[in-house]
Design an enzyme around this catalytic site. Sequence first.
Site, mmCIF file in Angstrom:
data_model
loop_
_atom_site.group_PDB
_atom_site.id
_atom_site.type_symbol
_atom_site.label_atom_id
_atom_site.label_comp_id
_atom_site.label_asym_id
_atom_site.label_seq_id
_atom_site.Cartn_x
_atom_site.Cartn_y
_atom_site.Cartn_z
ATOM 1 C CG HIS A 148 -1.811 1.177 1.338
ATOM 2 N ND1 HIS A 148 -3.142 1.153 1.005
ATOM 3 C CD2 HIS A 148 -1.566 2.453 1.733
ATOM 4 C CE1 HIS A 148 -3.675 2.348 1.191
ATOM 5 N NE2 HIS A 148 -2.739 3.162 1.636
ATOM 6 C CD GLU A 149 1.518 3.640 3.655
ATOM 7 O OE1 GLU A 149 1.720 4.693 3.015
ATOM 8 O OE2 GLU A 149 0.467 3.434 4.294
ATOM 9 C CG HIS A 161 0.200 6.258 -0.727
ATOM 10 N ND1 HIS A 161 -0.837 6.912 -1.359
ATOM 11 C CD2 HIS A 161 -0.345 5.648 0.366
ATOM 12 C CE1 HIS A 161 -1.964 6.685 -0.669
ATOM 13 N NE2 HIS A 161 -1.690 5.927 0.361
ATOM 14 C CG HIS A 197 0.257 8.649 -7.133
ATOM 15 N ND1 HIS A 197 -0.913 8.910 -6.473
ATOM 16 C CD2 HIS A 197 0.087 9.138 -8.379
ATOM 17 C CE1 HIS A 197 -1.754 9.531 -7.292
ATOM 18 N NE2 HIS A 197 -1.166 9.677 -8.448
HETATM 19 ZN ZN ZN Z 1 -3.007 5.236 1.865
#
Ligand code: ZN
Length: 682
Positions: A471-472, A475, A478
């Site tokens: 998940h991290e 980010h 991105h």
């Molecule tokens: Zn998040």
Amino acid sequence: MNDKALQDNPLLDFSGLPRFDEVKAAHVTPAIDHLLLQGRDTLEQLASATETPTWENFVRPMEDMEEQISRAWSQVSHMNAVVNSPELREAYNENLPKLTAFYADLSQDERLYARFRALRDSAAYASLSATQRKIVDNELRDFRLGGAELPDDQKARFKAIQEELSTLSAKFEENLLDTTNDFSLYIDQADTLRGIPEDALQAAQDAAREDGKTGWKFTLHFPSYMPVLQYADDRALREQLYRAYATRASEFGKPEWDNTALISSILKLRHEASVMLDYANYAEMSLATKMAESPAQVEEFLQTLAKRAKPFAERDMQELREYAASKLGLAELQAWDIAYASEKLREEKYAFSDQEVKQYFPEEQVLHGLFKVTETIFGVHVRKSAAPVWHENAEFYEITDHQGKLVGQFYLDLYARNNKRGGAWMDEAITRRKKSHGIETPVAFLTCNFSAPVGDKPALFTHDEVITMFHEFGHGLHHMLTQVDDYGVSGIKGVEWDAVELPSQFMENFCWEWDVLRHMTKHVETGAQLPRALFDKMIAAKNFQAGMQTVRQIEFSLFDMRLHGDFDPHGSKTSLDLIEEVRDEVAVVRPPKWNRFPNNFSHIFAGGYGAGYYSYKWAEVLSADAYSLFEENGVLSEETGRRFWDEILAQGGSRPALESFIAFRGRAPDIDALLRHNGMTT
Ligand code: ZN
């Protein structure tokens, strides 16, 4: 402070990577004071200039200034979070208000607003790139939302509303905390505690001892409250705690801690502010910066999801009822039985433990798997590199493209330790920008709080931790894979709130993909891969009560949206009436009449989620639907990966998230993939 000291201050060196091995608390105040002084100077010059504003003479110097402040400050706030010390904390707390004041002044400077408008109205605007026009438009929007267009007398009122709202929100949170802290339950009889796990009992015993008492102490703080609701066989005990929890900050407690009047005041003020800015209501105002276009669109989205999820929620509830009646002797399932019966049912259906799964996920294997997925779908290389760090456990990596060109870099700080803030997060160290000397490549901080290795055993991750890692990292991608040249919308900057979780939740999907996951596993002792049967149980457990959980999120989202939409805060209908109405439509679990959920819904009254709670489900739909293109083309399809990079990650906030999504997916988002991933298909 003399020039020499400033020159030697590592926080003021923007020539390369942060010099974490040299940064000291004593550097913070001189650096920030210097940058803010310089910043005020720059702003004054820009605001009072008389020449026609252009990108080069107006926006770029402003971005230069903001970039320097945020680069210096990100090092400070990062160190404050991961290697906290009294000196650092003091330096941090001393400078934070200065920065807040600086940005507040900037956002209210009418001269700067006028310069932005002049730029938009000038001939030069048309010759800006689409990205640059987006930055100018965002600035204008934010000035407008800050009340910059109001006549002077209304401006004062608008500002007063904002101030009062922030006081009321803080009070809401304080009341909730105070009522939570106020409650404690001491228990002397061990048989009252049957069923509660040993670690929770130990914590309860320690807590009692700390108060100089014998026996066990329970509170309404989640780690104390939840195990009782989930595991305590004593129904009366569960009821007692549930009742205390569900009536926090309400008329059933101390009048000074009752949030009922605050809810009403907050709603009235939000409504007033939105009407001043010519919105019909606060929901419309909230959506002005989000991907969702209108309250009606959000309502329709939630209704559609509810219609599809409700039959599954009813089935979940039916199963639970039957199980509770036949196996637990609970003929009538009460609110304080739900978590308890669910836990028993879950254990019976999917018997496996986190501990068992954890043995298959040693750190090296997991990181290798994560990087491999990234390399395969995006055609990049991830490898270890070196840079000054703040702690011996922090590592540094670089990402290069297929030609060996540097794309981005990241720090990885995985283990929990003293003086490190809990949780997991991604933060920006350096943001991608085009500068006169070339491209400045982005750098990210990736921080987790996993257990450190013990003895000669490697660190082992639970499956949840593996998901957190992905998940991290999403980010991070991105932020690092952006191709935007201008600061204001580069990476995650300027991405709509309800779309920013797309890449992070997207990456989570790989953790549920057998062909990806099995290669990330290697039993710490036997070296064996994760057995397929265990994986199947994990999948089934993941979707356990997905229907019930979905309609619960929809209930909160609809309540939030309607409360800030059509609901008249001056009318006779209360927020409690409204939530009952919403429950009539979508809920399968009906809490007792005395439940005061709105009084502790701090997400929307104290956090930033007012008329935005739907974002959780919204972003899940986007990420699941984006991932479904990989499912169609092959989950490790490089071609699809390239497209995801080009159309979503590369774009950052340079265009609306919906445009990016459609460019990637070839159509508007659809809820089918999410329902399928949650096992809600017939
Ligand atoms: Zn998040």
